[in-house]
Design a protein around this motif. Sequence first.
Motif, mmCIF file in Angstrom:
data_model
loop_
_atom_site.group_PDB
_atom_site.id
_atom_site.type_symbol
_atom_site.label_atom_id
_atom_site.label_comp_id
_atom_site.label_asym_id
_atom_site.label_seq_id
_atom_site.Cartn_x
_atom_site.Cartn_y
_atom_site.Cartn_z
ATOM 1 N N LEU A 26 0.819 -1.220 0.000
ATOM 2 C CA LEU A 26 0.000 0.000 0.000
ATOM 3 C C LEU A 26 0.852 1.268 0.000
ATOM 4 O O LEU A 26 0.337 2.373 0.031
ATOM 5 N N GLY A 27 2.153 1.094 0.006
ATOM 6 C CA GLY A 27 3.073 2.236 -0.027
ATOM 7 C C GLY A 27 3.471 2.775 1.333
ATOM 8 O O GLY A 27 4.135 3.802 1.429
ATOM 9 N N ALA A 28 3.080 2.083 2.408
ATOM 10 C CA ALA A 28 3.434 2.534 3.758
ATOM 11 C C ALA A 28 4.828 2.037 4.117
ATOM 12 O O ALA A 28 5.162 0.869 3.888
ATOM 13 N N ASP A 29 5.634 2.919 4.677
ATOM 14 C CA ASP A 29 6.986 2.558 5.101
ATOM 15 C C ASP A 29 6.986 2.119 6.554
ATOM 16 O O ASP A 29 6.312 2.708 7.399
ATOM 17 N N THR A 30 7.741 1.075 6.855
ATOM 18 C CA THR A 30 8.010 0.668 8.227
ATOM 19 C C THR A 30 9.526 0.545 8.373
ATOM 20 O O THR A 30 10.238 0.333 7.399
ATOM 21 N N TYR A 31 9.999 0.688 9.591
ATOM 22 C CA TYR A 31 11.432 0.742 9.856
ATOM 23 C C TYR A 31 11.825 -0.278 10.921
ATOM 24 O O TYR A 31 11.024 -0.676 11.766
ATOM 25 N N TYR A 32 13.104 -0.651 10.876
ATOM 26 C CA TYR A 32 13.683 -1.645 11.757
ATOM 27 C C TYR A 32 15.149 -1.267 11.949
ATOM 28 O O TYR A 32 15.808 -0.860 11.000
ATOM 29 N N VAL A 33 15.648 -1.378 13.164
ATOM 30 C CA VAL A 33 17.065 -1.119 13.425
ATOM 31 C C VAL A 33 17.737 -2.454 13.689
ATOM 32 O O VAL A 33 17.222 -3.287 14.446
ATOM 33 N N ALA A 34 18.881 -2.682 13.061
ATOM 34 C CA ALA A 34 19.603 -3.932 13.254
ATOM 35 C C ALA A 34 21.105 -3.688 13.321
ATOM 36 O O ALA A 34 21.632 -2.798 12.660
ATOM 37 N N CYS A 35 21.762 -4.503 14.127
ATOM 38 C CA CYS A 35 23.216 -4.465 14.230
ATOM 39 C C CYS A 35 23.804 -5.183 13.021
ATOM 40 O O CYS A 35 23.428 -6.319 12.722
ATOM 41 N N SER A 36 24.723 -4.547 12.351
ATOM 42 C CA SER A 36 25.363 -5.145 11.181
ATOM 43 C C SER A 36 26.358 -6.240 11.556
ATOM 44 O O SER A 36 26.761 -7.030 10.710
ATOM 45 N N TRP A 37 26.747 -6.299 12.826
ATOM 46 C CA TRP A 37 27.718 -7.296 13.257
ATOM 47 C C TRP A 37 27.038 -8.578 13.734
ATOM 48 O O TRP A 37 27.316 -9.658 13.231
ATOM 49 N N CYS A 38 26.124 -8.467 14.715
ATOM 50 C CA CYS A 38 25.550 -9.679 15.310
ATOM 51 C C CYS A 38 24.115 -9.961 14.865
ATOM 52 O O CYS A 38 23.594 -11.031 15.147
ATOM 53 N N GLY A 39 23.478 -8.986 14.206
ATOM 54 C CA GLY A 39 22.133 -9.201 13.695
ATOM 55 C C GLY A 39 21.008 -8.898 14.668
ATOM 56 O O GLY A 39 19.839 -9.046 14.320
ATOM 57 N N ALA A 40 21.327 -8.487 15.887
ATOM 58 C CA ALA A 40 20.269 -8.122 16.837
ATOM 59 C C ALA A 40 19.453 -6.977 16.249
ATOM 60 O O ALA A 40 19.970 -6.153 15.503
ATOM 61 N N GLY A 41 18.175 -6.933 16.597
ATOM 62 C CA GLY A 41 17.354 -5.890 16.005
ATOM 63 C C GLY A 41 16.192 -5.460 16.869
ATOM 64 O O GLY A 41 15.835 -6.098 17.853
ATOM 65 N N SER A 42 15.589 -4.354 16.446
ATOM 66 C CA SER A 42 14.415 -3.808 17.112
ATOM 67 C C SER A 42 13.164 -4.401 16.478
ATOM 68 O O SER A 42 13.235 -5.283 15.627
ATOM 69 N N THR A 43 12.025 -3.897 16.869
ATOM 70 C CA THR A 43 10.769 -4.283 16.237
ATOM 71 C C THR A 43 10.497 -3.365 15.048
ATOM 72 O O THR A 43 11.042 -2.265 14.966
ATOM 73 N N TRP A 44 9.664 -3.823 14.118
ATOM 74 C CA TRP A 44 9.267 -2.986 12.985
ATOM 75 C C TRP A 44 8.258 -1.958 13.473
ATOM 76 O O TRP A 44 7.453 -2.223 14.343
ATOM 77 N N GLY A 45 8.319 -0.762 12.915
ATOM 78 C CA GLY A 45 7.371 0.297 13.260
ATOM 79 C C GLY A 45 7.735 1.564 12.535
ATOM 80 O O GLY A 45 8.518 1.545 11.582
ATOM 81 N N ASP A 46 7.177 2.673 13.003
ATOM 82 C CA ASP A 46 7.593 3.931 12.376
ATOM 83 C C ASP A 46 9.033 4.207 12.799
ATOM 84 O O ASP A 46 9.548 3.603 13.737
ATOM 85 N N LYS A 47 9.694 5.071 12.073
ATOM 86 C CA LYS A 47 11.134 5.273 12.285
ATOM 87 C C LYS A 47 11.447 5.709 13.711
ATOM 88 O O LYS A 47 12.364 5.189 14.349
ATOM 89 N N LYS A 48 10.650 6.638 14.243
ATOM 90 C CA LYS A 48 10.891 7.149 15.591
ATOM 91 C C LYS A 48 10.812 6.025 16.629
ATOM 92 O O LYS A 48 11.662 5.914 17.514
ATOM 93 N N ASN A 49 9.794 5.173 16.519
ATOM 94 C CA ASN A 49 9.634 4.086 17.489
ATOM 95 C C ASN A 49 10.672 2.990 17.314
ATOM 96 O O ASN A 49 11.108 2.385 18.298
ATOM 97 N N ALA A 50 11.068 2.710 16.090
ATOM 98 C CA ALA A 50 12.110 1.701 15.867
ATOM 99 C C ALA A 50 13.416 2.151 16.520
ATOM 100 O O ALA A 50 14.100 1.351 17.173
ATOM 101 N N ILE A 51 13.749 3.420 16.370
ATOM 102 C CA ILE A 51 14.971 3.952 16.981
ATOM 103 C C ILE A 51 14.841 3.980 18.495
ATOM 104 O O ILE A 51 15.770 3.606 19.219
ATOM 105 N N ALA A 52 13.678 4.404 19.001
ATOM 106 C CA ALA A 52 13.467 4.451 20.456
ATOM 107 C C ALA A 52 13.572 3.060 21.063
ATOM 108 O O ALA A 52 14.164 2.884 22.133
ATOM 109 N N THR A 53 13.017 2.057 20.378
ATOM 110 C CA THR A 53 13.104 0.677 20.859
ATOM 111 C C THR A 53 14.551 0.214 20.896
ATOM 112 O O THR A 53 15.010 -0.393 21.862
ATOM 113 N N TRP A 54 15.291 0.511 19.838
ATOM 114 C CA TRP A 54 16.706 0.128 19.778
ATOM 115 C C TRP A 54 17.510 0.803 20.893
ATOM 116 O O TRP A 54 18.339 0.184 21.544
ATOM 117 N N ASN A 55 17.250 2.076 21.119
ATOM 118 C CA ASN A 55 18.031 2.846 22.093
ATOM 119 C C ASN A 55 17.626 2.591 23.538
ATOM 120 O O ASN A 55 18.345 2.993 24.445
#
Length: 75
Positions: A26-55
């Motif tokens: 539908l053209g909606a963007d979702t975001y996810y933060v992931a470590c390029s070394w070990c692959g750990a990641g946040s949950t998918w969501g809007d960019k602000k929440n993905a970053i907040a979850t990661w941090n």
Amino acid sequence: MSDPNLKPCPHCGRAIANVHRRTDSLGADTYYVACSWCGAGSTWGDKKNAIATWNARAVEDAQELIEFALLETSL
């Protein structure tokens, strides 16, 4: 895409996390933060929440609550 506001990985400690974007049918963007070394990641969501979850760090959050509680009891 790299974001300078990301904290180091909470699992391996490396500062090489990236924000990833996907667009659904539908053209909606979702975001996810992931470590390029070990692959750990946040949950998918809007960019602000993905970053907040990661941090988010449980130890830091708990320390802030303890400091606030101590401040409140000393007043």
